[in-house]
Design a protein around this motif. Structure first.
Motif, PDB file in Angstrom:
ATOM      1  N   LEU A   1      -7.747  -2.246  -1.408  1.00 37.43           N
ATOM      2  CA  LEU A   1      -8.611  -2.476  -0.258  1.00 37.43           C
ATOM      3  C   LEU A   1      -9.615  -3.589  -0.512  1.00 37.43           C
ATOM      4  O   LEU A   1     -10.029  -4.294   0.418  1.00 37.43           O
TER       5      LEU A   1
ATOM      6  N   LEU B   1      -1.591  -0.451   9.402  1.00 39.16           N
ATOM      7  CA  LEU B   1      -2.178  -1.575   8.669  1.00 39.16           C
ATOM      8  C   LEU B   1      -1.468  -2.889   8.971  1.00 39.16           C
ATOM      9  O   LEU B   1      -2.036  -3.957   8.759  1.00 39.16           O
TER      10      LEU B   1
ATOM     11  N   GLY C   1       0.811  -1.203   0.000  1.00 44.10           N
ATOM     12  CA  GLY C   1       0.000   0.000   0.000  1.00 44.10           C
ATOM     13  C   GLY C   1       0.853   1.265   0.000  1.00 44.10           C
ATOM     14  O   GLY C   1       0.548   2.234  -0.700  1.00 44.10           O
TER      15      GLY C   1
ATOM     16  N   LEU D   1      -4.859  -4.968   9.433  1.00 43.76           N
ATOM     17  CA  LEU D   1      -5.298  -5.914   8.405  1.00 43.76           C
ATOM     18  C   LEU D   1      -5.382  -7.351   8.916  1.00 43.76           C
ATOM     19  O   LEU D   1      -6.407  -8.018   8.703  1.00 43.76           O
TER      20      LEU D   1
ATOM     21  N   THR E   1      -9.534   0.632   9.277  1.00 41.31           N
ATOM     22  CA  THR E   1      -8.720   0.730   8.067  1.00 41.31           C
ATOM     23  C   THR E   1      -8.260   2.161   7.842  1.00 41.31           C
ATOM     24  O   THR E   1      -7.098   2.410   7.489  1.00 41.31           O
TER      25      THR E   1
END
Length: 264
Positions: A77, A237, A55, A241, A226
């Motif tokens: 995402l 993240l 990312g 995640l 998020t």
């Protein structure tokens, strides 16, 4: 009239019973997901590092090209949960009292069929559709061009007249809702059963429609966590995640009760 393919998917979906849950149950999913992450941290942290690093790379490469950046992040995402499939297997193993480690993740990715890949491609197409629709709305309503993120903030977010930003948010919510309903239970269900992609999507829709309040809370929690993870230069993240991936398994496990014929 539904065709034979749709009828088969409906029959597959009906083989799963949907349990009733209270409105605040998503908080319990987060608690159980955190427990799994702490119980077996290495697979989750490795997933988080890879996805957060990817990312950050997307942001760096496309930071001066707004629509490319928006498209890349939308796809990222949407596809990131597919890439975290191995963590569902870790949570399943912990739930069953089995050993959970990196081998559990690797075994989950042994290519047995193409259902996860198919669904991942469908999610990527949905992200592409959102970017194209969003770009058409913004470029059609603005006299100036939006080429960089700064242009979007100046001309859309901070505009002192019109309701373009509000319309953009409403359009995003309108398009995101069916994607969320189609995917919230689908990935762990595909990993854990022999159901087809469309049957899994129908089951996910049933779970959402029968539990609108807790599932709306779950959507807001996913969006909030998020967003917080991205606001920390992607570093958050690394934790967020895998935490959400483990919690998503418990959402699936808590909501759905499969027949013996449907489970692996």
């Amino acid at each position: 009239m539904p065709n034979r393919f749709t009828e088969q998917a409906l029959r597959e979906s009906r083989s799963f019973g949907v349990r009733r849950i209270p409105a605040l149950r998503p908080l319990g999913w987060l608690a159980r997901g955190w427990h799994d992450l702490m119980a077996c941290p290495l697979p989750g942290l490795l997933h988080g590092l890879v996805l957060a690093g990817f990312g950050a790379l997307l942001f760096w490469k496309a930071r001066h090209q707004f629509w490319w950046l928006a498209g890349a992040f939308s796809g990222f995402l949407l596809v990131a949960p597919v890439l975290a499939t191995g963590l569902y297997a870790v949570s399943r193993a912990i739930e069953r009292g089995e050993r959970a480690d990196l081998h559990t993740v690797i075994d989950a990715w042994v290519p047995r069929d193409h259902r996860l890949v198919t669904f991942g491609l469908l999610l990527a197409l949905a992200g592409t559709g959102w970017v194209l629709t969003s770009a058409a709305l913004i470029t059609g309503a603005l006299p100036g061009q939006v080429n960089r993120p700064a242009d979007f903030i100046r001309l859309v977010v901070l505009a002192d007249h019109g309701l373009l930003f509000e319309a953009w948010l409403a359009l995003g919510a309108l398009l995101a809702a069916p994607v969320f309903a189609s995917s919230v239970m689908t990935l762990p269900l595909l990993m854990d059963s022999r159901v087809g992609v469309l049957g899994a999507v129908f089951t996910s829709w049933r779970a959402v429609l029968e539990h609108p309040v807790p599932m709306a809370l779950w959507a807001m929690l996913v969006l909030l966590l998020t967003g917080l993870g991205m606001a920390t230069a992607m570093l958050g993240l690394v934790i967020v995640l895998p935490w959400l991936a483990h919690a998503s398994w418990h959402a699936y496990s808590d909501l759905l009760q499969a027949s013996a014929l449907s489970r692996k």
